[in-house]
Design a protein around this motif. Structure first.
Motif, mmCIF file in Angstrom:
data_model
loop_
_atom_site.group_PDB
_atom_site.id
_atom_site.type_symbol
_atom_site.label_atom_id
_atom_site.label_comp_id
_atom_site.label_asym_id
_atom_site.label_seq_id
_atom_site.Cartn_x
_atom_site.Cartn_y
_atom_site.Cartn_z
ATOM 1 N N MET A 1 0.826 -1.193 0.000
ATOM 2 C CA MET A 1 0.000 0.000 0.000
ATOM 3 C C MET A 1 0.868 1.254 0.000
ATOM 4 N N SER A 2 0.275 2.347 -0.447
ATOM 5 C CA SER A 2 0.948 3.630 -0.436
ATOM 6 C C SER A 2 0.122 4.600 0.389
ATOM 7 N N VAL A 3 0.767 5.686 0.797
ATOM 8 C CA VAL A 3 0.105 6.715 1.591
ATOM 9 C C VAL A 3 0.263 8.057 0.892
ATOM 10 N N ARG A 4 -0.611 8.985 1.278
ATOM 11 C CA ARG A 4 -0.524 10.366 0.788
ATOM 12 C C ARG A 4 0.014 11.211 1.941
ATOM 13 N N ARG A 5 1.202 11.776 1.768
ATOM 14 C CA ARG A 5 1.878 12.503 2.845
ATOM 15 C C ARG A 5 1.824 14.006 2.576
ATOM 16 N N THR A 6 1.409 14.758 3.616
ATOM 17 C CA THR A 6 1.353 16.223 3.496
ATOM 18 C C THR A 6 2.284 16.933 4.468
ATOM 19 N N LEU A 7 2.523 16.337 5.629
ATOM 20 C CA LEU A 7 3.485 16.895 6.586
ATOM 21 C C LEU A 7 4.545 15.842 6.881
ATOM 22 N N PRO A 8 5.826 16.282 6.931
ATOM 23 C CA PRO A 8 6.334 17.624 6.659
ATOM 24 C C PRO A 8 6.415 17.881 5.155
ATOM 25 N N ALA A 9 6.355 19.150 4.780
ATOM 26 C CA ALA A 9 6.480 19.559 3.393
ATOM 27 C C ALA A 9 7.486 20.710 3.317
ATOM 28 N N ARG A 10 7.986 20.953 2.128
ATOM 29 C CA ARG A 10 8.951 22.038 1.974
ATOM 30 C C ARG A 10 8.319 23.387 2.318
ATOM 31 N N GLN A 11 7.026 23.540 2.010
ATOM 32 C CA GLN A 11 6.372 24.816 2.286
ATOM 33 C C GLN A 11 6.082 25.010 3.766
ATOM 34 N N ARG A 12 5.769 23.913 4.455
ATOM 35 C CA ARG A 12 5.414 23.988 5.880
ATOM 36 C C ARG A 12 5.692 22.641 6.513
ATOM 37 N N SER A 13 6.394 22.673 7.639
ATOM 38 C CA SER A 13 6.783 21.420 8.279
ATOM 39 C C SER A 13 5.896 21.055 9.457
ATOM 40 N N MET A 14 5.164 22.023 10.048
ATOM 41 C CA MET A 14 4.358 21.736 11.225
ATOM 42 C C MET A 14 3.078 22.565 11.214
ATOM 43 N N ILE A 15 2.055 22.051 11.897
ATOM 44 C CA ILE A 15 0.848 22.803 12.242
ATOM 45 C C ILE A 15 0.652 22.592 13.733
ATOM 46 N N GLY B 1 -3.328 23.751 16.751
ATOM 47 C CA GLY B 1 -2.525 23.980 17.938
ATOM 48 C C GLY B 1 -1.806 25.309 17.801
ATOM 49 N N PRO B 2 -1.343 25.884 18.905
ATOM 50 C CA PRO B 2 -0.553 27.112 18.803
ATOM 51 C C PRO B 2 0.759 26.823 18.095
ATOM 52 N N PRO B 3 1.297 27.786 17.352
ATOM 53 C CA PRO B 3 2.573 27.551 16.661
ATOM 54 C C PRO B 3 3.628 26.991 17.611
ATOM 55 N N PHE B 4 4.321 25.961 17.163
ATOM 56 C CA PHE B 4 5.328 25.296 17.986
ATOM 57 C C PHE B 4 6.552 26.194 18.076
ATOM 58 N N GLY B 5 6.910 26.601 19.278
ATOM 59 C CA GLY B 5 7.929 27.631 19.446
ATOM 60 C C GLY B 5 9.354 27.143 19.467
ATOM 61 N N GLU B 6 9.591 25.857 19.214
ATOM 62 C CA GLU B 6 10.943 25.314 19.269
ATOM 63 C C GLU B 6 11.350 24.775 17.905
ATOM 64 N N ALA B 7 12.630 24.931 17.580
ATOM 65 C CA ALA B 7 13.174 24.293 16.389
ATOM 66 C C ALA B 7 13.512 22.848 16.726
ATOM 67 N N LEU B 8 13.217 21.949 15.818
ATOM 68 C CA LEU B 8 13.549 20.545 16.030
ATOM 69 C C LEU B 8 13.928 19.911 14.704
ATOM 70 N N LEU B 9 14.552 18.744 14.795
ATOM 71 C CA LEU B 9 14.953 18.005 13.610
ATOM 72 C C LEU B 9 14.222 16.673 13.570
ATOM 73 N N MET B 10 13.739 16.309 12.393
ATOM 74 C CA MET B 10 13.137 15.007 12.162
ATOM 75 C C MET B 10 13.961 14.266 11.125
ATOM 76 N N TRP B 11 14.245 13.016 11.422
ATOM 77 C CA TRP B 11 14.879 12.139 10.436
ATOM 78 C C TRP B 11 14.383 10.735 10.677
ATOM 79 N N TRP B 12 13.934 10.073 9.616
ATOM 80 C CA TRP B 12 13.335 8.744 9.695
ATOM 81 C C TRP B 12 12.235 8.765 10.741
#
Length: 318
Positions: free
Chosen positions: A35-49, A255-266
């Motif tokens: 199966m495949s999925v449709r992914r919207t986050l993270p995206a180049r335009q916006r990484s979080m909501i 949610g309120p904008p997330f005020g911290e920078a973070l890194l996601m990998w895998w």
């Protein structure tokens, strides 16, 4: 759910100025026949909501005579996973000893904290798989918390031409008792045919509306299936217009904008490249940080981590 991309990007998650619609991109899970999925986050335009940092939308997939979901034990750090189904059944096992079923209209929320691993397998009862898998980033003060799991069946509520199932946070007087580490909203919203539904929301929140099915207009834009429409903070009421003859179904995140920078990998959420590299090394070494899953009987006992990039990736421009 695991991010099974064999060459995942390292995503620098910070606030961005993007406002509009994030189109979904197709991501295969387990090869071309799976199966495949449709992914919207993270995206180049916006990484979080808000603290929502990952969104996969899948189905409906008829899995009666083809591969369904079979994700071997894999690790997570610094996040909560949110499983929400429209159809099907998925068996969840994790290294905290939890064995649970994910069923339509029932929330399963797993807290990874400092480290956990889990498996996800669709059951023979699942003729069709259809739902969303979401991740919530934990704030720095709580990201090393203990492993945990919550199950909740929200009551069905009505509000201005819409049926609501509020699985996290509060909307239109319906409140979920499930604990989150930042203020959040997560709800299934079904709008009646030929109806404009107006929902009062917290103006401190930013919101995302993920369309599952229907002919829907939001913010003056007609959405395509799988689109994630974004509304910036400051809005007190969201109007969702169902232009079609059948109920329209979507998932509302906020949610309120997330005020911290973070890194996601895998499957890891951290703060630095070195931290994520350490998570990977510990998972590959079978470190007790993640524990082990009992009862999983798939062909691969655990999912190996992809190779890290040869160089530190620069933060993406916004």
């Amino acid at each position: 759910m695991s991010n099974v991309d064999p060459d995942p990007d390292e995503v620098d998650c910070r606030a961005s100025r993007f406002t509009g619609v994030l189109p979904a991109r197709d991501v295969p899970l387990g090869g071309p026949r799976a199966m495949s999925v449709r992914r919207t986050l993270p995206a180049r335009q916006r990484s979080m909501i808000g603290a929502w940092c990952f969104a996969d939308h899948y189905g409906p997939h008829d899995v009666r005579d083809r591969a369904g979901m079979d994700v071997p034990p894999h690790p997570h750090t610094g996040l909560q996973t949110v499983s929400w189904l429209f159809a099907g059944e998925i068996e969840h096992r994790d290294s905290n000893g939890v064995h649970a079923m994910v069923r339509p209209g029932e929330l399963n929320l797993m807290t990874a904290g400092a480290g956990i691993c889990h498996s996800e397998v669709s059951t023979p009862a699942a003729a069709v798989l259809h739902g969303v898998q979401l991740w919530v980033a934990l704030p720095d003060a709580d990201r090393h918390t203990a492993r945990d799991f919550a199950h909740h069946v929200p009551q069905i509520a009505r509000a201005d031409g819409a049926t609501l199932r509020v699985f996290l946070g509060e909307l239109a007087g319906s409140r979920s008792p499930v604990h989150t580490f930042t203020p959040l909203l997560g709800a299934q919203v079904d709008v009646d045919p030929y109806t404009a539904a107006a929902l009062d929301v917290d103006p401190a929140f930013e919101h995302g509306l993920l369309l599952d099915d229907g002919d829907v207009e939001f913010g003056g834009t007609v959405l395509q299936r799988g689109d994630l429409a974004y509304q910036s903070p400051g809005c007190q009421r969201l109007e969702i217009v169902n232009r079609g003859p059948a109920p329209a179904r979507m998932v509302l995140l906020g949610g309120p904008p997330f005020g911290e920078a973070l890194l996601m990998w895998w499957n890891f959420v951290g703060r630095t490249h070195d931290e994520i590299a350490e998570y990977r090394d510990r998972w590959q070494a079978g470190d007790d940080r993640f524990g082990s899953v009992t009862g999983y009987t798939g062909a691969v006992p655990r999912l190996p981590a992809p190779a890290l990039p040869n160089a530190r990736l620069k933060p993406r421009g916004r």
